[in-house]
Design an enzyme around this catalytic site. Structure first.
Site, PDB file in Angstrom:
ATOM      1  CD  GLU A   1      -2.690  12.325   4.992  1.00 16.83           C
ATOM      2  OE1 GLU A   1      -2.665  13.287   5.601  1.00 16.83           O
ATOM      3  OE2 GLU A   1      -2.561  11.305   5.448  1.00 16.83           O
ATOM      4  CG  ASP A   2      -2.861   8.560   2.624  1.00 20.74           C
ATOM      5  OD1 ASP A   2      -2.238   8.664   3.864  1.00 20.74           O
ATOM      6  OD2 ASP A   2      -3.957   8.100   2.560  1.00 20.74           O
TER       7      ASP A   2
ATOM      8  CG  ASP B   1      -1.556  13.667   8.457  1.00 18.43           C
ATOM      9  OD1 ASP B   1      -1.379  14.055   9.732  1.00 18.43           O
ATOM     10  OD2 ASP B   1      -2.435  13.024   8.283  1.00 18.43           O
ATOM     11  CG  ASP B   2       0.273   9.492   5.713  1.00 19.63           C
ATOM     12  OD1 ASP B   2      -0.925   9.091   6.322  1.00 19.63           O
ATOM     13  OD2 ASP B   2       0.460  10.135   4.842  1.00 19.63           O
TER      14      ASP B   2
ATOM     15  CE1 TYR C   1      -8.906  11.708   8.068  1.00 25.45           C
ATOM     16  CE2 TYR C   1      -9.405  10.627  10.161  1.00 25.45           C
ATOM     17  CZ  TYR C   1      -8.408  11.133   9.290  1.00 25.45           C
ATOM     18  OH  TYR C   1      -7.401  11.042   9.475  1.00 25.45           O
TER      19      TYR C   1
ATOM     20  CG  ASN D   1      -7.044   8.993  12.286  1.00 28.46           C
ATOM     21  OD1 ASN D   1      -6.534   9.927  11.990  1.00 28.46           O
ATOM     22  ND2 ASN D   1      -7.364   7.818  11.658  1.00 28.46           N
TER      23      ASN D   1
ATOM     24  NE  ARG E   1       0.363   4.738   3.328  1.00 27.26           N
ATOM     25  CZ  ARG E   1      -0.451   5.611   4.010  1.00 27.26           C
ATOM     26  NH1 ARG E   1      -1.707   5.757   3.872  1.00 27.26           N
ATOM     27  NH2 ARG E   1       0.229   6.522   4.837  1.00 27.26           N
TER      28      ARG E   1
HETATM   29  N1  NAI Z   1      -3.867   5.530  12.453  1.00 22.91           N
HETATM   30  C1  NAI Z   1      -3.360   6.631  11.710  1.00 22.91           C
HETATM   31  O1  NAI Z   1      -3.354   7.655  12.420  1.00 22.91           O
HETATM   32  C2  NAI Z   1      -2.344   6.288  10.679  1.00 22.91           C
HETATM   33  C3  NAI Z   1      -2.549   5.065  10.179  1.00 22.91           C
HETATM   34  N2  NAI Z   1      -1.833   4.630   9.070  1.00 22.91           N
HETATM   35  C4  NAI Z   1      -1.836   3.335   8.251  1.00 22.91           C
HETATM   36  O2  NAI Z   1      -0.886   2.625   8.480  1.00 22.91           O
HETATM   37  C5  NAI Z   1      -0.621   1.639   7.533  1.00 22.91           C
HETATM   38  C6  NAI Z   1       0.753   1.771   6.990  1.00 22.91           C
HETATM   39  O3  NAI Z   1       1.030   3.163   6.334  1.00 22.91           O
HETATM   40  P1  NAI Z   1       2.576   3.388   5.665  1.00 22.91           P
HETATM   41  O4  NAI Z   1       3.561   3.262   6.773  1.00 22.91           O
HETATM   42  O5  NAI Z   1       2.471   4.942   5.133  1.00 22.91           O
HETATM   43  O6  NAI Z   1       2.781   2.279   4.685  1.00 22.91           O
HETATM   44  P2  NAI Z   1       4.113   1.982   3.848  1.00 22.91           P
HETATM   45  O7  NAI Z   1       3.592   1.259   2.825  1.00 22.91           O
HETATM   46  O8  NAI Z   1       5.049   2.964   3.924  1.00 22.91           O
HETATM   47  O9  NAI Z   1       4.724   0.760   5.154  1.00 22.91           O
HETATM   48  C7  NAI Z   1       3.847  -0.442   5.425  1.00 22.91           C
HETATM   49  C8  NAI Z   1       4.847  -1.362   5.985  1.00 22.91           C
HETATM   50  O10 NAI Z   1       4.374  -2.364   6.493  1.00 22.91           O
HETATM   51  C9  NAI Z   1       5.163  -3.600   6.195  1.00 22.91           C
HETATM   52  N3  NAI Z   1       4.489  -4.742   6.315  1.00 22.91           N
HETATM   53  C10 NAI Z   1       3.576  -5.254   5.250  1.00 22.91           C
HETATM   54  N4  NAI Z   1       3.136  -6.717   5.649  1.00 22.91           N
HETATM   55  C11 NAI Z   1       3.641  -6.823   6.661  1.00 22.91           C
HETATM   56  C12 NAI Z   1       3.405  -7.727   7.601  1.00 22.91           C
HETATM   57  N5  NAI Z   1       2.570  -9.007   7.268  1.00 22.91           N
HETATM   58  N6  NAI Z   1       3.919  -7.840   8.825  1.00 22.91           N
HETATM   59  C13 NAI Z   1       4.551  -6.578   9.252  1.00 22.91           C
HETATM   60  N7  NAI Z   1       4.881  -5.590   8.403  1.00 22.91           N
HETATM   61  C14 NAI Z   1       4.450  -5.693   7.118  1.00 22.91           C
HETATM   62  C15 NAI Z   1       5.739  -3.259   5.008  1.00 22.91           C
HETATM   63  O11 NAI Z   1       6.896  -4.041   4.766  1.00 22.91           O
HETATM   64  C16 NAI Z   1       6.066  -1.735   5.181  1.00 22.91           C
HETATM   65  O12 NAI Z   1       7.144  -1.575   5.829  1.00 22.91           O
HETATM   66  C17 NAI Z   1      -1.850   2.191   6.425  1.00 22.91           C
HETATM   67  O13 NAI Z   1      -2.834   1.107   6.647  1.00 22.91           O
HETATM   68  C18 NAI Z   1      -2.256   3.321   6.895  1.00 22.91           C
HETATM   69  O14 NAI Z   1      -3.566   3.631   6.755  1.00 22.91           O
HETATM   70  C19 NAI Z   1      -0.938   5.581   8.393  1.00 22.91           C
HETATM   71  C20 NAI Z   1      -0.955   6.918   8.632  1.00 22.91           C
HETATM   72  C21 NAI Z   1      -1.903   7.122  10.055  1.00 22.91           C
HETATM   73  C1  PYR Z   2      -5.207   8.264   8.943  1.00 24.26           C
HETATM   74  C2  PYR Z   2      -4.190   8.418   7.828  1.00 24.26           C
HETATM   75  O1  PYR Z   2      -3.512   9.214   7.502  1.00 24.26           O
HETATM   76  C3  PYR Z   2      -3.853   7.155   7.087  1.00 24.26           C
HETATM   77  O2  PYR Z   2      -4.359   6.056   7.446  1.00 24.26           O
HETATM   78  O3  PYR Z   2      -2.939   7.162   6.000  1.00 24.26           O
HETATM   79 MG    MG Z   3      -2.619   9.394   5.555  1.00 26.80          MG
END
Ligand code: NAI
Ligand code: PYR
Ligand code: MG
Length: 625
Positions: free
Chosen positions: A294-295, A317-318, A152, A512, A205
Site C-alpha cells: 500500500e502507498d 492495492d493502488d 479511512y 475507492n 506516497r
Molecule cells: N480512489 C482510489 O481508490 C485511489 C486513489 N489514489 C490516489 O491517486 C493519486 C495518485 O496515486 P499514484 O498513482 O499512486 O501516485 P503516483 O505518484 O504514482 O502518480 C501520480 C501521477 O500524477 C501525475 N501528475 C502530477 N501532476 C499532474 C498534473 N498536474 N496533471 C496530470 N498529471 C499529474 C504524475 O506525473 C504521476 O504520473 C493519489 O492521490 C492517491 O490518493 C490511489 C489509489 C487508489
Molecule cells: C485509496 C488509496 O489506496 C489511496 O488513495 O492511495
Molecule cells: Mg493507497
C-alpha cells in the site's frame, strides 16, 4: 479434535461454521463460542483484545465513562473478582453509551474548523480502539458510513500528517533499515500466533500527500480496519507494518519530534534487499498470510509487484485494487449511456495521472478491450502526466506507461501534440470519461469541467479519484455546476450528494479501492491460494461491475452504498475464491480443501465466505495455561 487445537475465539468460530457447512456440526447455536485466553486478572483488563470495559476519557467532551461488561462468573474464572467495581452492563448498553458520547462530541464541536472536528472524532474512536477492540469494531461496523471517513480517507491522511503529535501507543510492527539481518527473529515478537492479513507500506506516497515516512503507518491501520469492517477478518489476525527505510521529506528530516529514521531513503539494491528480507520473514512465520502493498511510490510499486507476485500471495492495492474499482465504474458508465458493454471498446478515456494508480487502471482497461476485440487493441485512451499528454515522442517514458503513449500522427490528427495540456486534450478529444489519479487537487478546474459539456457522451463521466479530499481533482459541487447535470460523478474521498436546486440530486459515487481490496484479501485467504492471479482480480472487478441494477446505474449509481460493504465484500470474496479454484491456484483452508471448494455452487460459496466473517460479540473468556 478441533476443539483441543483451538487457540483463540476466531478459530473456534471459523471451525464451527466450516464444519457446520459440511454437516459435521449439526445445530446452529446462538451462544457465542468461547474464547481461550492465556492471561488472567489485570493482564486481561489491559489487553484490548479481551477487555470488556468501556472507558471513554474524552477531553473534547470533558467526560469520563467507565463501565464493565465482565459478568460475575467470568470474573471468578479469570481472577478478576475485586479488581472491578460491581456493576455489570451489557455489550448493547456499552454500545449505546459510547454512541451517546460520540453524538455529544459532534454537538459540542459543531461549527469548529473541519480538521479540528475530524481529529476529535478520530481521537475518541482511537481511544476505544486502544482499549476495547470488540466494542470498537461493533461501533465501526454498525456505523461504517459515518466512521469510514474518520478511520479511512480523508481523516486518516490528516492523522498521518500529525502522527508524531498524536502518537500515544504503537499499533502494528515497525521495521527499519537498522533491522537488516534480524527481521527473521524480530517477526516473532508479534504476539499473535496467527496472522491472516498484512498491509505493508514504506510511507513513500501516502494518499496524495507524498512521502510521510514512518507517519504513513496510519494507512495500513486504516486499511486493516476496513478489512475487519468489510471482510470480517478477525482483528486479532491482522498486522499493519511500516517499513521505515528513511524519508526524503525535508520537513520531517528537520523535525526533532519526527519518530522515524531521520535519514534519506535507501535506494537501489539496498532498498530491495530490505524488502526481500521482510517478505521472507513474513512468509516464514505466516506462509498463508495475504500481503497487501500500500502507498509505495511509483518507482517501487510496479517493481515490487512484479518481483513478488509469483512467489507470495500478495497484491498491490493502488495498482490492482484501484484498477478493478475504476474498471467497474467505467463499465457502469457504458451501461449508463444505454449502450451494450461491448461498446466499451469505443469509449474515449482521458486519464490524468500516469502513476501506479492511473497505469493500473489503463492496464486493466486495455486487457478488457483486447479481450472484447480479440486483437491487440489501440483503444482511445489518452494519458497525461505532470508534463502533459504522453506520446511516443516523449523520451524516458517509464516502461509501464509506454504502451499507452499515443502515436504522434494520431494526436496531431485531432490538433494535439506531445505534452498538450489537460484543457486542450479534453477540448479536442471530447472524452466520454475524464479520470483523475494525479494526486493534485483542483486540476479539473472550471475551464476543464466546462469543456466536458462538449463530451461525445450523453452522460459524460468525471472521476476525481485522488485522495484525500483536498487532493481531489475537483469537488462534486464544481463538477455538477460546471460540467452540467447530465454528468455522472465519482470521487476517491466522500463528498455529499449535490442538490441541483430543481428537485434533482447529483449522485456522488465513492470510487475507492475499499470496494475491492477487502474481498480480494478475503477470497484469496479462504481459497488458500498461493498467489493472486490476474483472473482472481478480474473476477473481483466483474463482480463489482455487475452488482448494481440497471435502475441504479441509470440514476448514476455505480457502486453500492458503503453501508452494504459487507454484502458486496462477500460477493467479491466469493468471486475471487471461485476464480482461484478455476485457475487451480486454490489450496483450501483448514478442513476445506480445494475439492470441497470446487464442489460449492456460487451461492454456497457466498454463504461459505459470509459464514467465515468475524463479527464482534463478547465471547465467554476461558483461561487455558
Ligand atoms: N480512489 C482510489 O481508490 C485511489 C486513489 N489514489 C490516489 O491517486 C493519486 C495518485 O496515486 P499514484 O498513482 O499512486 O501516485 P503516483 O505518484 O504514482 O502518480 C501520480 C501521477 O500524477 C501525475 N501528475 C502530477 N501532476 C499532474 C498534473 N498536474 N496533471 C496530470 N498529471 C499529474 C504524475 O506525473 C504521476 O504520473 C493519489 O492521490 C492517491 O490518493 C490511489 C489509489 C487508489
Ligand atoms: C485509496 C488509496 O489506496 C489511496 O488513495 O492511495
Ligand atoms: Mg493507497
Amino acid at each position: 479434535m478441533w476443539r483441543r487445537s483451538v487457540v483463540r475465539c476466531v478459530k473456534v468460530a471459523e471451525n464451527v461454521s466450516t464444519l457446520r457447512m459440511f454437516g459435521v456440526v449439526a445445530s446452529t447455536s446462538t451462544v457465542p463460542s468461547p474464547c481461550i485466553v492465556r492471561k488472567r486478572g489485570a493482564d486481561i483488563l489491559h489487553d484490548p483484545w479481551f477487555n470488556k470495559m468501556l472507558f471513554v476519557n474524552c477531553d473534547d467532551l470533558g467526560v469520563i465513562l467507565r463501565d464493565t461488561g465482565f459478568p460475575l462468573t467470568e470474573r471468578d474464572r479469570l481472577g478478576l473478582r475485586g479488581l472491578l467495581p460491581p456493576r455489570v452492563i451489557s455489550f448493547e448498553q456499552q454500545y449505546e453509551r459510547f454512541m451517546d458520547s460520540y453524538r455529544s462530541l459532534e454537538k459540542n464541536t459543531a461549527g469548529q474548523p473541519d480538521n479540528i472536528v475530524a481529529l476529535a472524532k478520530w481521537r475518541i474512536l482511537n481511544r476505544l480502539h486502544d482499549r476495547n477492540e470488540t466494542l470498537y469494531y461493533k461501533v465501526l461496523i454498525d456505523n461504517i458510513k459515518d466512521f469510514a471517513p474518520i478511520i479511512y480517507t480523508p481523516t486518516v491522511g490528516l492523522v498521518c500528517q500529525n502522527y508524531s503529535g498524536l502518537f500515544r501507543r504503537p499499533r502494528g510492527m515497525y521495521f527499519s533499515a537498522k533491522d537488516k539481518g534480524e527481521m527473521m527473529s524480530i517477526i516473532y515478537n508479534w504476539p499473535a500466533r496467527e496472522v491472516d492479513m498484512v498491509v505493508l507500506t514504506d510511507g513513500s506516497r501516502i494518499l496524495g500527500l507524498g512521502d510521510l515516512g514512518v507517519q504513513g503507518i496510519g494507512i495500513p491501520i486504516g486499511k486493516l480496519d476496513m478489512y475487519v469492517a468489510a471482510a470480517g477478518i478477525n482483528p486479532q489476525r491482522v498486522l499493519p507494518i511500516m517499513l521505515d527505510v528513511g524519508t526524503n521529506n525535508e520537513k520531517l528530516l528537520e523535525d526533532r519530534l519526527y519518530l522515524g529514521l531521520r535519514e534519506r531513503r535507501l535506494e537501489g539494491e539496498e532498498y530491495i534487499s530490505i524488502v526481500d528480507e521482510l517478505m521472507e520473514a513474513l512468509h516464514a512465520r505466516w506462509p498463508k498470510a495475504i500481503i497487501q502493498f500500500e502507498d509505495f511510490q511509483f518507482k517501487w510499486a510496479f517493481e515490487t509487484l512484479e518481483r513478488y507476485r509469483r512467489k507470495y500471495c500478495m497484491f498491490n492495492d493502488d495498482i490492482q485494487g484501484t484498477a478493478g474499482v475504476a474498471l467497474a465504474g467505467l463499465l457502469g458508465v457504458v451501461r449508463a449511456q444505454g449502450r451494450p458493454i461491448s461498446d466499451f471498446v469505443h469509449q474515449k478515456i482521458v486519464v490524468a495521472g500516469a502513476g501506479s494508480a492511473g497505469l493500473g487502471v489503463l492496464k486493466m482497461a486495455y486487457q478488457v478491450v483486447s479481450r472484447m476485440t480479440g486483437t491487440t487493441a489501440n483503444p482511445q485512451f489518452y494519458l497525461i502526466d505532470k508534463d502533459g499528454l504522453i506520446t511516443k515522442q516523449r523520451s524516458g517514458v517509464d516502461p509501464s506507461a509506454a504502451p499507452f503513449a499515443k502515436a504522434v500522427a494520431e494526436v496531431e490528427s485531432i490538433g494535439l501534440r506531445e505534452g498538450s495540456g489537460l484543457l486542450d486534450v479534453v477540448k479536442n478529444v471530447k472524452p466520454h470519461v475524464l479520470l483523475g489519479l494525479s494526486g493534485v487537487g483542483g486540476i479539473f478546474n472550471e475551464q476543464v469541467l466546462k469543456a466536458m459539456r462538449d463530451s461525445d457522451s450523453p452522460k459524460p463521466a468525471i472521476f476525481a479519484m485522488s485522495n484525500p479530499t483536498d487532493n481531489a481533482e475537483c469537488t462534486a459541487a464544481d463538477a455538477f455546476k460546471h460540467a452540467g447535470e447530465k454528468i455522472v460523478f465519482g470521487s476517491g474521498s466522500p463528498f455529499q450528494n449535490v442538490d441541483l436546486a430543481n428537485g434533482k440530486i447529483g449522485h456522488v459515487n465513492q470510487a475507492n479501492n475499499m470496494y475491492l481490496f477487502p474481498g480480494i484479501g478475503l477470497g484469496a485467504l479462504l481459497s488458500g491460494a498461493h498467489i493472486i492471479s490476474d483472473g482472481m482480480l478480474q473476477a473481483a472487478s466483474e463482480c463489482l461491475a455487475s452488482y448494481m441494477t440497471d435502475e441504479e446505474i441509470q440514476k448514476g449509481k455505480f457502486y453500492p452504498s458503503i453501508s452494504s460493504i459487507r454484502s458486496i465484500t462477500a460477493e467479491v470474496g466469493a468471486a475471487v475464491l471461485r476464480a482461484a479454484v478455476t485457475e487451480q491456484v486454490a489450496e483450501g483452508k483448514g478442513e476445506v480443501g480445494p475439492k470441497e471448494l470446487a464442489n460449492m455452487s456460487r451461492d454456497e460459496t457466498v454463504e461459505y465466505v459470509t459464514s467465515n466473517m468475524w463479527y464482534p460479540v463478547y465471547s465467554p473468556l476461558v483461561h487455558e495455561k
